[in-house]
Design an enzyme around this catalytic site. Structure first.
Site, PDB file in Angstrom:
ATOM      1  N   GLY A 166       5.302  -6.277   7.445  1.00  0.00           N
ATOM      2  CA  GLY A 166       5.546  -5.573   8.519  1.00  0.00           C
ATOM      3  C   GLY A 166       5.703  -4.018   8.745  1.00  0.00           C
ATOM      4  O   GLY A 166       6.105  -3.645   9.824  1.00  0.00           O
ATOM      5  N   ARG A 211       4.781  -0.187   7.026  1.00  0.00           N
ATOM      6  CA  ARG A 211       3.713   0.868   6.835  1.00  0.00           C
ATOM      7  C   ARG A 211       2.466   0.391   6.164  1.00  0.00           C
ATOM      8  O   ARG A 211       1.351   0.266   6.428  1.00  0.00           O
ATOM      9  CB  ARG A 211       4.417   2.277   6.308  1.00  0.00           C
ATOM     10  CG  ARG A 211       5.329   2.824   7.281  1.00  0.00           C
ATOM     11  CD  ARG A 211       5.693   4.335   6.818  1.00  0.00           C
ATOM     12  NE  ARG A 211       6.656   4.681   7.518  1.00  0.00           N
ATOM     13  CZ  ARG A 211       8.072   4.789   7.589  1.00  0.00           C
ATOM     14  NH1 ARG A 211       8.532   3.717   6.878  1.00  0.00           N
ATOM     15  NH2 ARG A 211       8.766   5.165   8.372  1.00  0.00           N
ATOM     16  N   ILE A 212       2.876   0.024   4.946  1.00  0.00           N
ATOM     17  CA  ILE A 212       1.574  -0.348   3.844  1.00  0.00           C
ATOM     18  C   ILE A 212       1.081  -1.720   4.236  1.00  0.00           C
ATOM     19  O   ILE A 212      -0.148  -1.950   4.526  1.00  0.00           O
ATOM     20  CB  ILE A 212       2.261  -0.627   2.601  1.00  0.00           C
ATOM     21  CG1 ILE A 212       2.915   0.804   2.266  1.00  0.00           C
ATOM     22  CG2 ILE A 212       1.156  -0.930   1.503  1.00  0.00           C
ATOM     23  CD1 ILE A 212       3.623   0.769   0.457  1.00  0.00           C
ATOM     24  N   THR A 246       1.245  -4.813  -4.991  1.00  0.00           N
ATOM     25  CA  THR A 246       1.465  -3.316  -4.737  1.00  0.00           C
ATOM     26  C   THR A 246       2.816  -2.839  -4.439  1.00  0.00           C
ATOM     27  O   THR A 246       2.894  -1.913  -3.949  1.00  0.00           O
ATOM     28  CB  THR A 246       0.267  -2.609  -4.166  1.00  0.00           C
ATOM     29  OG1 THR A 246       0.524  -3.074  -2.782  1.00  0.00           O
ATOM     30  CG2 THR A 246      -1.086  -2.995  -4.857  1.00  0.00           C
ATOM     31  N   ARG A 296       6.775  -4.096  -5.605  1.00  0.00           N
ATOM     32  CA  ARG A 296       7.524  -3.834  -6.856  1.00  0.00           C
ATOM     33  C   ARG A 296       7.371  -5.211  -7.486  1.00  0.00           C
ATOM     34  O   ARG A 296       7.540  -6.260  -7.020  1.00  0.00           O
ATOM     35  CB  ARG A 296       9.099  -3.711  -6.266  1.00  0.00           C
ATOM     36  CG  ARG A 296       9.476  -2.540  -5.553  1.00  0.00           C
ATOM     37  CD  ARG A 296       9.354  -1.169  -6.828  1.00  0.00           C
ATOM     38  NE  ARG A 296       9.591   0.079  -6.172  1.00  0.00           N
ATOM     39  CZ  ARG A 296       8.912   1.003  -5.761  1.00  0.00           C
ATOM     40  NH1 ARG A 296       7.475   0.728  -5.724  1.00  0.00           N
ATOM     41  NH2 ARG A 296       9.441   1.997  -5.319  1.00  0.00           N
ATOM     42  N   GLU A 332       8.371  -2.850 -15.984  1.00  0.00           N
ATOM     43  CA  GLU A 332       7.346  -1.703 -16.232  1.00  0.00           C
ATOM     44  C   GLU A 332       8.328  -0.789 -17.293  1.00  0.00           C
ATOM     45  O   GLU A 332       9.552  -0.687 -17.105  1.00  0.00           O
ATOM     46  CB  GLU A 332       7.338  -0.994 -15.017  1.00  0.00           C
ATOM     47  CG  GLU A 332       6.480  -1.653 -14.099  1.00  0.00           C
ATOM     48  CD  GLU A 332       6.023  -0.917 -12.629  1.00  0.00           C
ATOM     49  OE1 GLU A 332       6.241   0.441 -12.756  1.00  0.00           O
ATOM     50  OE2 GLU A 332       5.438  -1.549 -11.729  1.00  0.00           O
ATOM     51  N   HIS A 380       0.612   1.008 -12.079  1.00  0.00           N
ATOM     52  CA  HIS A 380       1.521   1.827 -10.764  1.00  0.00           C
ATOM     53  C   HIS A 380       0.738   2.919 -10.165  1.00  0.00           C
ATOM     54  O   HIS A 380       1.233   3.905 -10.205  1.00  0.00           O
ATOM     55  CB  HIS A 380       2.712   1.792 -11.376  1.00  0.00           C
ATOM     56  CG  HIS A 380       3.782   1.621 -10.081  1.00  0.00           C
ATOM     57  ND1 HIS A 380       4.918   0.994 -10.127  1.00  0.00           N
ATOM     58  CD2 HIS A 380       3.875   1.959  -8.832  1.00  0.00           C
ATOM     59  CE1 HIS A 380       5.593   1.134  -8.946  1.00  0.00           C
ATOM     60  NE2 HIS A 380       4.687   1.543  -8.081  1.00  0.00           N
TER      61      HIS A 380
END
Length: 327
Positions: free
Chosen positions: A156, A158-159, A238, A240, A269, A287
């Site tokens: 829901g 922005r991305i 994309t 976490r 990571e 990343h």
């Protein structure tokens, strides 16, 4: 005496020029690897302000290396790798940047979807080895992306919305699930359908992760959720890394529970499990979500805005622990 600023990797020249106008700036020149912890601690001991990046672990050992450290100014959107509690206890302000990476991250997201579905990396490697199976060979036949169903988990924001717009251009059906439902008007505009998580997992050809990382979303996708996906489905992350239980993902990929994965983020990571590296049905990127020159320059200059505010005695615009600032 001019303040001393340490930058953990090279950033935009325009940002460094602004810093050098007011401070002595030292930049770690190696942009090919994360700065080792001993080197970071040694640099912090000589710095007044640390300009860090998302991948830098700014823990207690770093924060206590210099009792005169004035601020940690990160180019990250969230302070995931910064010990904010220790910084706050030591009256060190921590700043971040606002969420300006949506479109760039959505590009990577959709790119991973295409690459893993169409075996594009395998094709690239094949050609580089001097092999060409033929233009109608089924050797690397993949699956179509156009017209399929994509499910956005935590989609829901922005991305997720940016991915939905791209998916609509590909004639895709877009499902989404998250803690907050969008308004009906926004759902119509983005051609998104809100469904329960179990249904999203069962019906999606591509499951895309967009949840922020917190205590509730860590391992949000585990063995149970992966088992609910179609055996022909792909998962793309994309967001976490720890949102997906990486061990469960490796197991699901090895057993054929799902068809493949496109991953730009990882649970630990910069470490990536050897099992994932060996899998042909997985596309891995380091990343790269915000790795667009225009975006990175904007991000670096926002960090400079925060640093200049601190040096000038003003409240930095993106401080996550404002309680340490003077009233």
């Amino acid at each position: 005496m001019r303040p001393k600023i340490f930058v953990t990797q090279p950033v935009a020249d325009s940002a460094l020029a602004r810093l050098r106008a007011v401070a002595d700036v030292k930049v770690n020149p190696n942009d090919g690897r994360v700065i080792p912890k001993p080197a970071l601690i040694a640099a912090v001991r000589k710095a007044d302000i640390l300009f860090s990046l998302l991948h830098d672990t700014v823990d207690r050992a770093v924060l206590t290396a210099n009792r005169k450290l004035r601020a940690v100014c990160s180019q990250s959107i969230t302070p995931d790798n910064i010990d904010v509690a220790t910084a706050t206890a030591r009256k060190i302000p921590v700043t971040v940047v606002p969420p300006i990476v949506a479109e760039a991250t959505a590009d990577i997201n959709f790119g991973l979807m295409l690459m893993v579905a169409r075996h594009m990396l395998e094709g690239d490697r094949l050609v580089r080895r001097g092999k060409f199976p033929g233009s109608q060979s089924n050797h690397l036949a993949g699956v179509r992306v156009y017209g399929k169903t994509v499910g956005l988990i935590g989609g829901g924001g922005r991305i997720g919305s940016a991915v939905a717009r791209r998916a609509h251009g590909f004639g895709m059906r877009v499902l989404y699930w998250g803690p907050r439902r969008k308004s009906e008007a926004v759902e119509r505009e983005l051609h998104m359908e809100y469904v329960p998580l179990d249904r999203l997992l069962a019906e999606s050809d591509f499951v895309s992760i967009h949840s922020p990382l917190n205590a509730e979303t860590r391992h949000q996708i585990g063995e149970r959720e992966l088992a609910q996906m179609k055996p022909t489905a792909f998962i793309v992350n994309t967001a976490r890394g720890p949102v997906i239980d990486e061990k469960a993902l490796v197991k699901a990929l090895a057993k054929g529970t799902i068809a493949g994965a496109g991953l730009d983020v990882f649970e630990h990571e910069p470490k990536v499990p050897a099992a994932l590296v060996k899998m042909k049905n997985v596309v891995l990127t380091p990343h790269l979500g915000s790795a667009v020159f225009e975006v990175r320059e904007q991000m670096a200059n926002i960090v400079v805005d925060n640093i200049l505010a601190i040096l000038e005695g003003r409240r930095p615009p993106n401080c996550v622990n404002p309680e340490v600032l003077p009233a």
